[in-house]
Scaffold this motif. Structure first.
Motif, PDB file in Angstrom:
ATOM      1  N   LEU A 134       0.859  -1.188   0.000  1.00 21.37           N
ATOM      2  CA  LEU A 134       0.000   0.000   0.000  1.00 21.37           C
ATOM      3  C   LEU A 134       0.893   1.235   0.000  1.00 21.37           C
ATOM      4  O   LEU A 134       1.677   1.461   0.921  1.00 21.37           O
ATOM      5  CB  LEU A 134      -0.888  -0.017   1.250  1.00 21.37           C
ATOM      6  N   GLY A 135       0.779   2.019  -1.071  1.00 25.94           N
ATOM      7  CA  GLY A 135       1.712   3.123  -1.269  1.00 25.94           C
ATOM      8  C   GLY A 135       1.121   4.494  -1.097  1.00 25.94           C
ATOM      9  O   GLY A 135       0.185   4.716  -0.328  1.00 25.94           O
ATOM     10  N   LYS A 136       1.660   5.405  -1.872  1.00 24.65           N
ATOM     11  CA  LYS A 136       1.348   6.825  -1.786  1.00 24.65           C
ATOM     12  C   LYS A 136      -0.097   7.089  -2.225  1.00 24.65           C
ATOM     13  O   LYS A 136      -0.435   6.971  -3.393  1.00 24.65           O
ATOM     14  CB  LYS A 136       2.330   7.577  -2.685  1.00 24.65           C
ATOM     15  N   LEU A 137      -0.960   7.433  -1.268  1.00 24.43           N
ATOM     16  CA  LEU A 137      -2.370   7.731  -1.510  1.00 24.43           C
ATOM     17  C   LEU A 137      -2.821   8.758  -0.472  1.00 24.43           C
ATOM     18  O   LEU A 137      -2.359   8.726   0.662  1.00 24.43           O
ATOM     19  CB  LEU A 137      -3.236   6.470  -1.377  1.00 24.43           C
ATOM     20  N   ASP A 186      -8.703  -9.874   5.589  1.00 27.97           N
ATOM     21  CA  ASP A 186      -7.673 -10.885   5.823  1.00 27.97           C
ATOM     22  C   ASP A 186      -6.495 -10.774   4.857  1.00 27.97           C
ATOM     23  O   ASP A 186      -5.615 -11.631   4.835  1.00 27.97           O
ATOM     24  CB  ASP A 186      -8.267 -12.290   5.733  1.00 27.97           C
ATOM     25  N   LEU A 187      -6.465  -9.707   4.028  1.00 28.65           N
ATOM     26  CA  LEU A 187      -5.363  -9.526   3.083  1.00 28.65           C
ATOM     27  C   LEU A 187      -4.190  -8.854   3.793  1.00 28.65           C
ATOM     28  O   LEU A 187      -4.318  -7.717   4.251  1.00 28.65           O
ATOM     29  CB  LEU A 187      -5.813  -8.670   1.895  1.00 28.65           C
ATOM     30  N   PRO A 188      -3.028  -9.514   3.888  1.00 23.95           N
ATOM     31  CA  PRO A 188      -1.873  -8.884   4.533  1.00 23.95           C
ATOM     32  C   PRO A 188      -1.440  -7.630   3.754  1.00 23.95           C
ATOM     33  O   PRO A 188      -1.482  -7.611   2.522  1.00 23.95           O
ATOM     34  CB  PRO A 188      -0.787  -9.967   4.468  1.00 23.95           C
ATOM     35  N   LEU A 189      -1.035  -6.603   4.482  1.00 25.02           N
ATOM     36  CA  LEU A 189      -0.602  -5.345   3.858  1.00 25.02           C
ATOM     37  C   LEU A 189       0.799  -4.974   4.328  1.00 25.02           C
ATOM     38  O   LEU A 189       1.193  -5.303   5.447  1.00 25.02           O
ATOM     39  CB  LEU A 189      -1.559  -4.203   4.221  1.00 25.02           C
ATOM     40  N   VAL A 190       1.532  -4.290   3.446  1.00 22.42           N
ATOM     41  CA  VAL A 190       2.801  -3.657   3.812  1.00 22.42           C
ATOM     42  C   VAL A 190       2.724  -2.220   3.300  1.00 22.42           C
ATOM     43  O   VAL A 190       2.397  -1.995   2.138  1.00 22.42           O
ATOM     44  CB  VAL A 190       4.010  -4.378   3.180  1.00 22.42           C
ATOM     45  N   ASP A 242      -1.237   1.294  10.499  1.00 24.72           N
ATOM     46  CA  ASP A 242      -1.477   0.141  11.375  1.00 24.72           C
ATOM     47  C   ASP A 242      -1.043  -1.168  10.717  1.00 24.72           C
ATOM     48  O   ASP A 242      -1.560  -2.236  11.024  1.00 24.72           O
ATOM     49  CB  ASP A 242      -2.962   0.072  11.739  1.00 24.72           C
ATOM     50  N   THR A 243      -0.122  -1.080   9.754  1.00 24.65           N
ATOM     51  CA  THR A 243       0.349  -2.265   9.040  1.00 24.65           C
ATOM     52  C   THR A 243       1.869  -2.355   9.183  1.00 24.65           C
ATOM     53  O   THR A 243       2.520  -1.373   9.579  1.00 24.65           O
ATOM     54  CB  THR A 243       0.014  -2.165   7.537  1.00 24.65           C
ATOM     55  N   PRO A 244       2.456  -3.505   8.860  1.00 23.23           N
ATOM     56  CA  PRO A 244       3.923  -3.550   8.770  1.00 23.23           C
ATOM     57  C   PRO A 244       4.406  -2.499   7.778  1.00 23.23           C
ATOM     58  O   PRO A 244       3.784  -2.287   6.736  1.00 23.23           O
ATOM     59  CB  PRO A 244       4.190  -4.972   8.255  1.00 23.23           C
TER      60      PRO A 244
END
Length: 560
Positions: free
Chosen positions: A116-119, A136-140, A149-151
């Motif tokens: 998940l980037g620049k937004l 349930d989709l893992p995010l970075v 709130d993600t890695p």
């Protein structure tokens, strides 16, 4: 075609340059707080190796598809490379998607994780997309991600030990590019590492590209045009890549990059042109450009203000740009070259050559490319960049690729005696008037070139005659807001309409033009992410008004 054996894939390219030029800056990323970060080839390779180690540690299934959602940034490209170095497949999502389409792409691609980037939710679809991301989709998260709130990328690369990258085989699946979906659901176009890298080797044969180039990345990396012209080229040739911070800082970002190569789409070339005209009206340009010494100085000043004074080659593609506008830039001294390609061949199809451009065409077939005109005047192309097929859609793949391997482009065209291709329209854009006559919109739209018009659309299916919808330029819209006289605008546009109609066949003559109220944008679904008009969406939006407009029997109609 012979790809450098040391640079068989984009992953090979990264580690090649990290060894050959470790301390040279590869990526320059500006931030909203004014900070600018430089990332060297060595640092880029180190971050990619660490993130690849993190991804492997998640024990995802082999060949998993991993999504990337965000505007262009240095970390977008690093994530793309890390996905590959870990042995997975990247799936870019346009940051301007609506939530429903984003959910479809994530589900259809069976994405196992998303970067998940620049937004920020202002000039992108984040406010709608965020509610459609599976829980349930893992995010970075990259820097500038809207989620904290993600890695996080920076934390991961600080803590994770680097691993030996997996160098992929050229024919392995590298990425799935979901088409921008001008009609229906987007399709997942599958590309191998070989089809991606073919564009870098092929274009090098058209004009020399070196490690000394500079490019600015600002068009969506989720589209093959930017992926091919900017990401892949920079990795293959080892040159410096800059990123834009925002629309407001675009000129500043352009001045920082001082690009030697520049790629843009017709909508933006048109905006640059209209911006120059607003400061230096066409009549004054004509006078100044006719004065020998003054002409050279003025043209250099215009290019300098655009940030393109160092640009030795500029490309335009993804949609038609009128020959008149191309000629205007070339008259300024900018080597503007129209190119042609599709998602299905990674943008590698046709290009005008430096020093021998044929304005009004998309040039000759690129090295290794075959072309022909098929049934109904449709352009068919066989390219080294040709896709492996559509993901989970063998039937559509069979429909779009002939038995002897040519891609049916959906574009209509003509090949002249010099082997140059002229695109004359889209097969599906043809429509019939109430008189049963076919109208091809694109050539008519290309002839309407008034400085006040930012973009136009010919419509009128099942009506007595076609008509033209006109979105005024931003400058003219601002002038109207400030109380400018409508009558002068109306007179100029009516004169342009008459000039266009003089060249049209009887059944193509435009009955009137409508000056529309609402801007056509990616956010309201009327433009694709590469700023092409979504003809079916625009026509559908205005259909209910057509009968009333025809009933008014006026040459220029204001929607507001």
């Amino acid at each position: 075609m012979a790809v450098d054996p040391h640079k068989q894939t984009s992953v090979h390219c990264l580690y090649y340059w990290a060894e050959k030029a470790p301390d040279k800056v590869y990526l320059t990323q500006p931030y909203p707080d004014g900070r600018v970060e430089d990332i060297t080839w060595k640092e880029a390779a180190d971050q990619v190796s660490r993130m690849a180690g993190y991804l492997r540690g998640l024990n995802l299934p082999p060949n998993s598809n991993i999504a990337i959602l965000g505007k262009n940034s240095a970390h977008w490209i690093l994530a793309d490379l890390a996905i590959w170095a870990a042995g997975y497949v990247s799936v870019p999502l346009y940051p301007t998607l609506n939530g429903d389409t984003a959910a479809y792409v994530l589900e259809h691609s069976e994405a196992k994780l998303m970067f998940l980037g620049k937004l920020d939710g202002t000039a992108d679809g984040w406010n709608d997309i965020k509610a459609h991301i599976p829980r349930d989709l893992p995010l970075v998260s990259f820097p500038m991600s809207p989620r904290d709130d993600t890695p996080k990328w920076l934390s991961i690369v600080a803590e994770q030990a680097p691993v030996e990258p997996r160098l992929p085989e050229p024919d392995e699946l590298a990425t799935m590019v979901y088409t921008s979906g001008s009609t229906g659901r987007p399709k997942g176009v599958m590309h191998s590492f070989r089809t991606m890298i073919s564009v870098a080797d092929g274009l090098q044969q058209l004009f020399p590209v070196s490690a000394d180039e500079r490019m600015l990345s600002y068009l969506p990396l989720a589209h093959v045009a930017e992926r091919a012209a900017v990401e892949t080229q920079s990795l293959y040739h080892g040159f410096h890549l800059y990123f834009a911070n925002s629309l407001d800082t675009f000129q500043e970002d352009l001045q920082r990059a001082k690009p030697t190569l520049f790629f843009s789409v017709p909508r933006l070339w048109m905006k640059f042109y209209l911006g120059v005209n607003a400061k230096l009206p066409p009549k004054k340009q004509k006078l100044l450009f006719s004065l020998p010494i003054v002409s050279s100085l003025v043209k250099k000043k215009v290019l300098r203000q655009l940030g393109l004074e160092h640009c030795r080659a500029a490309l335009t593609g993804a949609a038609p740009l009128s020959a008149e506008i191309v000629a205007w830039y070339r008259n300024l001294g900018l080597e503007l070259l129209e190119v042609y390609g599709m998602s299905e061949n990674f943008g590698y199809s046709h290009a005008n050559r430096p020093g021998q451009a044929k304005v009004g065409t998309v040039g000759m077939a690129n090295p290794g490319v075959q072309h022909r005109i098929g049934e109904g005047g449709e352009v068919q192309v066989k390219s080294p960049g040709q896709m492996l097929g559509y993901y989970k859609n063998e039937e559509k793949t069979r429909q779009d690729v002939t038995a002897d391997g040519f891609l049916k482009t959906g574009d209509m065209g003509e090949i002249d005696g010099d082997g140059c291709l002229r695109i004359t329209g889209r097969v599906k854009d043809l429509f019939k008037t109430a008189k049963g006559k076919y109208v091809v919109p694109v050539p008519i739209e290309n002839r309407f070139n008034h400085p006040m018009a930012e973009v136009v659309c010919v419509a009128g299916a099942n009506q007595p005659q076609p008509c033209l919808m006109v979105l005024l330029s931003e400058e003219v819209r601002d002038q109207l807001e400030a109380g400018a006289d409508r009558s002068a605008i109306e007179q100029e546009l009516a004169a342009e309409l008459d000039a266009v109609n003089a060249a049209n066949e009887a059944h193509e003559k435009l009955a009137f033009l409508v000056i529309v109220r609402e801007p056509w944008t990616m956010e309201n679904g009327m433009l694709t992410p590469t700023m092409k008009i979504k003809r079916n969406v625009i026509e559908g939006y205005y259909t209910r008004k057509m009968d009333d407009w025809f009933g008014q029997k006026r040459k220029v109609i204001w929607e507001f």
